[in-house]
Design a protein around this motif. Structure first.
Motif, PDB file in Angstrom:
ATOM      1  N   ALA A  60       1.540  -1.344  -0.084  1.00 27.30           N
ATOM      2  CA  ALA A  60       0.439  -0.223   0.274  1.00 27.30           C
ATOM      3  C   ALA A  60       0.492   1.004   0.186  1.00 27.30           C
ATOM      4  O   ALA A  60       0.520   2.305  -0.396  1.00 27.30           O
ATOM      5  N   GLY A  61       1.570   1.524   0.740  1.00 27.76           N
ATOM      6  CA  GLY A  61       3.080   2.447   0.770  1.00 27.76           C
ATOM      7  C   GLY A  61       3.646   2.643  -0.756  1.00 27.76           C
ATOM      8  O   GLY A  61       3.441   3.521  -1.500  1.00 27.76           O
ATOM      9  N   THR A  62       3.831   1.680  -1.290  1.00 28.68           N
ATOM     10  CA  THR A  62       3.739   1.690  -2.697  1.00 28.68           C
ATOM     11  C   THR A  62       2.995   2.597  -3.348  1.00 28.68           C
ATOM     12  O   THR A  62       3.926   3.647  -3.940  1.00 28.68           O
ATOM     13  N   VAL A  63       1.657   2.214  -3.924  1.00 27.18           N
ATOM     14  CA  VAL A  63       0.839   2.798  -4.391  1.00 27.18           C
ATOM     15  C   VAL A  63       0.415   4.333  -3.660  1.00 27.18           C
ATOM     16  O   VAL A  63       0.431   5.377  -4.594  1.00 27.18           O
ATOM     17  N   VAL A  64       0.782   4.682  -2.723  1.00 28.65           N
ATOM     18  CA  VAL A  64       0.413   6.069  -2.189  1.00 28.65           C
ATOM     19  C   VAL A  64       1.458   7.061  -2.714  1.00 28.65           C
ATOM     20  O   VAL A  64       1.592   8.067  -3.115  1.00 28.65           O
ATOM     21  N   VAL A  65       2.752   6.319  -2.805  1.00 33.87           N
ATOM     22  CA  VAL A  65       4.074   6.805  -3.405  1.00 33.87           C
ATOM     23  C   VAL A  65       3.530   7.300  -4.930  1.00 33.87           C
ATOM     24  O   VAL A  65       3.830   7.954  -4.904  1.00 33.87           O
ATOM     25  N   SER A  66       3.239   6.300  -5.011  1.00 31.94           N
ATOM     26  CA  SER A  66       3.624   5.916  -7.138  1.00 31.94           C
ATOM     27  C   SER A  66       2.459   6.382  -7.437  1.00 31.94           C
ATOM     28  O   SER A  66       2.015   6.753  -8.758  1.00 31.94           O
ATOM     29  N   SER A  67       1.164   6.540  -7.088  1.00 34.15           N
ATOM     30  CA  SER A  67      -0.180   6.623  -7.462  1.00 34.15           C
ATOM     31  C   SER A  67      -0.221   8.493  -8.320  1.00 34.15           C
ATOM     32  O   SER A  67      -0.653   8.487  -9.420  1.00 34.15           O
ATOM     33  N   ILE A  68      -0.069   9.057  -7.937  1.00 38.35           N
ATOM     34  CA  ILE A  68       0.125  10.575  -8.694  1.00 38.35           C
ATOM     35  C   ILE A  68       0.639  10.533  -9.356  1.00 38.35           C
ATOM     36  O   ILE A  68       0.361  11.593 -10.636  1.00 38.35           O
ATOM     37  N   PRO A  69       2.548  10.659  -9.060  1.00 38.26           N
ATOM     38  CA  PRO A  69       2.744  10.633 -10.363  1.00 38.26           C
ATOM     39  C   PRO A  69       2.873   9.675 -11.341  1.00 38.26           C
ATOM     40  O   PRO A  69       3.156  10.197 -12.989  1.00 38.26           O
ATOM     41  N   LEU A  70       2.555   8.482 -11.340  1.00 32.03           N
ATOM     42  CA  LEU A  70       1.768   7.456 -12.011  1.00 32.03           C
ATOM     43  C   LEU A  70       1.075   8.397 -13.349  1.00 32.03           C
ATOM     44  O   LEU A  70       0.805   8.267 -14.319  1.00 32.03           O
ATOM     45  N   ALA A  71      -0.217   8.354 -12.257  1.00 35.63           N
ATOM     46  CA  ALA A  71      -1.397   9.647 -12.648  1.00 35.63           C
ATOM     47  C   ALA A  71      -0.563  10.423 -13.785  1.00 35.63           C
ATOM     48  O   ALA A  71      -1.677  10.838 -15.153  1.00 35.63           O
ATOM     49  N   ALA A  72      -0.381  11.377 -13.790  1.00 28.24           N
ATOM     50  CA  ALA A  72       1.018  12.394 -14.330  1.00 28.24           C
ATOM     51  C   ALA A  72       1.913  12.224 -15.640  1.00 28.24           C
ATOM     52  O   ALA A  72       0.947  12.761 -16.896  1.00 28.24           O
ATOM     53  N   LEU A  73       2.195  10.819 -15.147  1.00 30.82           N
ATOM     54  CA  LEU A  73       3.053  10.161 -16.156  1.00 30.82           C
ATOM     55  C   LEU A  73       2.330   9.538 -17.789  1.00 30.82           C
ATOM     56  O   LEU A  73       2.930   9.617 -18.763  1.00 30.82           O
ATOM     57  N   THR A  74       1.301   8.924 -17.188  1.00 26.76           N
ATOM     58  CA  THR A  74      -0.128   7.694 -18.180  1.00 26.76           C
ATOM     59  C   THR A  74      -0.970   8.680 -18.842  1.00 26.76           C
ATOM     60  O   THR A  74      -1.728   8.459 -19.244  1.00 26.76           O
TER      61      THR A  74
END
Length: 399
Positions: A60-74
């Motif tokens: 879940a921590g990976t999800v928290v850290v990566s969600s917003i950057p991944l949303a922007a990148l994709t």
């Protein structure tokens, strides 16, 4: 004769939403599977049960850290193909978990799964919203989120039983194969979505979107609820055996009871609360609060505790659907994907933070105290909703 095709509403995309629901089933089962296999994993890898519970925190921590950057990148990538790819990555993480020779190796596998899970939820919630008109959001989200409920009914309990009988590694191998099948079904049967190009080309930052405050309130409530829930649910296996004094062989059955209750909750969202998400949210939070308190107070009277446990499953099972529906209702069409990323981060912050906080309390005061933490977070969530409603009414009177 008039052209009826131009005036008739499009058919409700039942099959596409059911396939999305199957994909959700795989994703949620993957995330939650360690909760039912704490004991066998800890024994084989030579770590404590709280350490196995922390696999949820890593994920879940990976999800928290990566969600917003991944949303922007994709943000400009086609949703359909991306959804297929992330399901395949999730399958790879399952296989890596199955062959893990050590605790460190399985942690790395869970990080990979967390990245895929983050991208999956950025896509899937908004995807359901793009497939239907606004008036059908409640039904569409309930169907899609139903896969998560089925994961609690079948995925986690059956994975638990399979892991106890034939080994936890086999459970993850089976899940990997089924996840590949889900990816194929999405590729074959889920229609691509045509997002509004004007919305996605807009240069207005999300922070200036007028619906952002309402989205953040929904996300705050979500984070609080999930923090308390997963502080307890992550360690539900030792709670059942050590506090309710059930044999380890009963864990799978009780997880199934919880999941069946969740299915009833999803039906309630689709039939009763879907058009009244705010009132439904308050009622469900109170129901969870009462049931958790009764469960721990009545631990010595097993039938009472089992009834409270079942009601907890019903009420909690409805919460993810109604929170998602509420988020999609308050977010503007342009902000849906980004709002889904924020919501996903809040949800997984609650999961990871709850597993971490639960591990700390497990080691210090014991698993029997975890329901009281849960009750406290529910009271805070109700307070946030109450204060928000009072403020909204005050603004309405002054307008």
């Amino acid at each position: 004769m008039p052209d009826r095709s131009s005036t008739e509403a499009p058919a409700f995309p039942w099959f596409g939403l059911i396939v999305l629901s199957a994909a959700v089933f795989m994703s949620v089962t993957n995330e939650m599977l360690p909760t039912g296999l704490l004991q066998p994993i800890s024994r084989e890898l030579g770590v404590t049960e709280p350490q196995v519970g922390l696999l949820l925190t890593v994920f879940a921590g990976t999800v928290v850290v990566s969600s917003i950057p991944l949303a922007a990148l994709t943000r400009n990538l086609p949703r359909h193909g991306l959804l297929v790819v992330v399901l395949l990555v999730l399958a790879v993480s399952n296989l890596l978990s199955a062959i893990a020779p050590s605790y460190g190796f399985i942690v790395v596998a869970r990080v990979l799964g967390g990245l895929a899970h983050a991208m999956f939820w950025i896509i899937v919630t908004a995807y359901a919203g793009h497939l239907v008109p606004r008036g059908q959001l409640g039904r569409a989200v309930a169907i899609t989120a139903g896969g998560g409920t089925l994961a609690y009914i079948f995925g986690v309990p059956l994975g638990t039983v399979l892991g106890q009988l034939l080994g936890w590694r086999l459970a993850w191998i089976v899940l990997a194969v089924l996840t590949v099948l889900a990816a194929f079904l999405v590729w074959k049967f889920v229609p691509p979505v045509a997002r509004d190009s004007a919305d996605h080309a807009a240069t207005t930052p999300l922070r200036r979107d007028p619906t952002l405050p309402a989205v953040l309130i929904v996300c705050a409530v979500t984070g609080l609820v999930m923090l308390g829930h997963y502080a307890l649910y992550t360690y539900i296996a030792p709670f059942l055996t050590d506090v309710l004094l059930m044999p380890e062989s009963m864990i799978g059955l009780m997880l199934g009871v919880f999941g069946v209750g969740g299915a009833v909750g999803v039906v309630l969202v689709g039939t009763v609360f879907g058009h009244r998400p705010t009132a439904g949210l308050v009622i469900l939070l109170i129901a969870v609060l009462v049931s958790v308190v009764v469960m721990v107070i009545g631990a010595s009277a097993l039938p009472v505790a089992i009834v409270a446990f079942t009601i907890w499953g019903i009420a909690f099972g409805a919460l993810p659907s109604i929170l998602s529906t509420r988020m999609l209702h308050v977010a503007s069409a342009r902000a849906r994907d980004a709002s889904s990323a924020i919501y996903n981060s809040a949800f997984n912050f609650g999961i990871g933070g709850g597993a971490l906080l639960g591990a700390a309390l497990y080691n210090s005061v014991g698993v029997g105290q975890l329901p009281w933490l849960y009750a406290g977070t529910l009271v805070l969530a109700l307070a946030v909703l109450g204060l928000t409603e009072l403020r909204a009414r005050r603004r309405t009177r002054l307008a």
